[in-house]
Design an enzyme around this catalytic site. Sequence first.
Site, short mmCIF file in Angstrom:
data_model
loop_
_atom_site.label_atom_id
_atom_site.label_comp_id
_atom_site.label_asym_id
_atom_site.label_seq_id
_atom_site.Cartn_x
_atom_site.Cartn_y
_atom_site.Cartn_z
N ASP A 141 8.01 -0.92 1.95
CA ASP A 141 7.98 -0.24 0.65
C ASP A 141 6.53 0.07 0.28
O ASP A 141 6.16 1.20 -0.07
CB ASP A 141 8.63 -1.18 -0.39
CG ASP A 141 8.85 -0.52 -1.72
OD1 ASP A 141 8.67 0.70 -1.82
OD2 ASP A 141 9.21 -1.24 -2.68
N LYS B 212 3.99 -11.14 8.50
CA LYS B 212 3.04 -12.13 7.95
C LYS B 212 3.36 -13.45 8.66
O LYS B 212 3.71 -14.47 8.04
CB LYS B 212 3.24 -12.20 6.42
CG LYS B 212 2.19 -13.00 5.68
CD LYS B 212 0.84 -12.34 5.62
CE LYS B 212 -0.17 -13.24 4.92
NZ LYS B 212 -1.56 -12.80 5.08
N ASP C 239 -1.56 -7.68 5.73
CA ASP C 239 -2.80 -7.45 4.98
C ASP C 239 -3.78 -6.63 5.82
O ASP C 239 -4.44 -5.72 5.31
CB ASP C 239 -3.42 -8.77 4.50
CG ASP C 239 -3.31 -9.89 5.51
OD1 ASP C 239 -2.62 -9.71 6.54
OD2 ASP C 239 -3.90 -10.96 5.30
N TYR D 8 14.35 -7.98 -1.38
CA TYR D 8 15.04 -7.19 -2.41
C TYR D 8 16.55 -7.47 -2.46
O TYR D 8 17.22 -7.12 -3.42
CB TYR D 8 14.82 -5.68 -2.18
CG TYR D 8 13.38 -5.24 -2.27
CD1 TYR D 8 12.37 -6.09 -2.72
CD2 TYR D 8 13.01 -3.95 -1.90
CE1 TYR D 8 11.06 -5.68 -2.78
CE2 TYR D 8 11.68 -3.53 -1.97
CZ TYR D 8 10.71 -4.41 -2.40
OH TYR D 8 9.41 -4.01 -2.47
N ASP E 262 4.26 3.87 0.97
CA ASP E 262 3.63 4.58 -0.14
C ASP E 262 2.14 4.76 0.11
O ASP E 262 1.57 5.82 -0.18
CB ASP E 262 3.83 3.82 -1.46
CG ASP E 262 5.10 4.28 -2.17
OD1 ASP E 262 5.90 5.00 -1.54
OD2 ASP E 262 5.30 3.92 -3.35
#
Length: 361
Positions: free
Chosen positions: A251, A195, A227, A146, A255
């Site tokens: 992020d 990852k 994942d 980001y 959620d």
Amino acid sequence: MNLKIGVIKGDGIGPEIVTEAMKVLDKVGEVYGHTLDYDQLLMGGASIDVHGVPLTDDTIRRAKECDAVLMGSIGGDAKTSPWYQLEPDKRPEAGLLKIRKALNLFANLRPAVLYEELKGACPLKEEITEGGFDMMIMRELTGGLYFGERRTVEENGVMTAYDSLTYNENEIRRIAKRAFDIAMKRRRKVTSVDKANVLDSSRLWRKVVEEVAGEYPEVTLEHMLVDNCAMQLVKDPKQFDVILTENMFGDILSDEASMVTGSIGMLASASLNETKFGLYEPSGGSAPDIAGKGIANPIATILSAAMMLRFSFDLDAEADAIEKAVADVLREGWRTIDIMSDGKSQVGTEKMGDLIAAHIA
Ligand code: NAD
């Protein structure tokens, strides 16, 4: 102890829910013998109305003079509020980005707790949620994809977009230390999510997290690919204590984790820097649809205040007392409208605050 707390009540339901959190903090002060010294600060729409900008330099200076800041929420209805006629950098949300940057808040903490009493709101199967769960997601907030370089260019007649994901070892080390410190106050397990089978940034992440783990022999570290973590959160959420991860993964995962707990009105959060300072706020927004009706759930803000006592002031017994008071009130059947179910007693914002404060003993 003298606690100097900046208070940003904010917009929409912000003033209603923060007032209840202050009521609970005042009760804690009374019972445990602390002096609470509040500095009321303006941010978001409330600041635009007075100063024409969502955050002034003077407010930042005053926030820095506090030990911690408790915030409601900021912003209004984007369709009807005049604040959204302003340039993007003058709108309420710009204040939020500016304060995070000014205070160097690089670590975002979001607990995902499923209370036994609210498990009906959880979309997972009962055998998975039996006994509830309690995890803390620690997300890096100021680096990664980001904040990396980005551009969109035409290459050989084809539009192509680039985003870069960058972390240096210092950025990883400082958040990893924060995660291990927090695990020491909990069940002493850190799951670092990356990852590393694909990304260089994740391989560096893993290496640095392992180095930091060496300083915390009492904490168990495990690595998990993002994942797999997304699956494990719905398959077996009880396995997690502290989840440590970079900005974008955090992020998404935070959620996901909050959705499995039920109502947004229950979700606390904190943003921390390298010192003990933190900004504590509910995860939800200013809920303009219910503002002024006296029905908003103040529990997320009250639990954010408990996080403030725990992480900025090291007042663990006081934080435990607030969390226990919330659990007791829920067990007795009191509910705001967002978490209401059959056979329970519905109360408004103020009454919920009264009940929780009354349970602090
Ligand atoms: P929201 O979280 O304000 O509301 C979403 C839904 O959840 C609404 O139906 C609302 O009534 C409900 N809700 C939220 N908090 C609740 C509570 N404590 N009790 C009961 N119900 C609650 O999200 P939104 O509608 O997308 O955004 C509204 C405004 O909030 C926008 O201006 C947005 O920019 C702002 N916002 C601010 C923050 C922040 O201050 N950190 C975060 C998110 C959104």
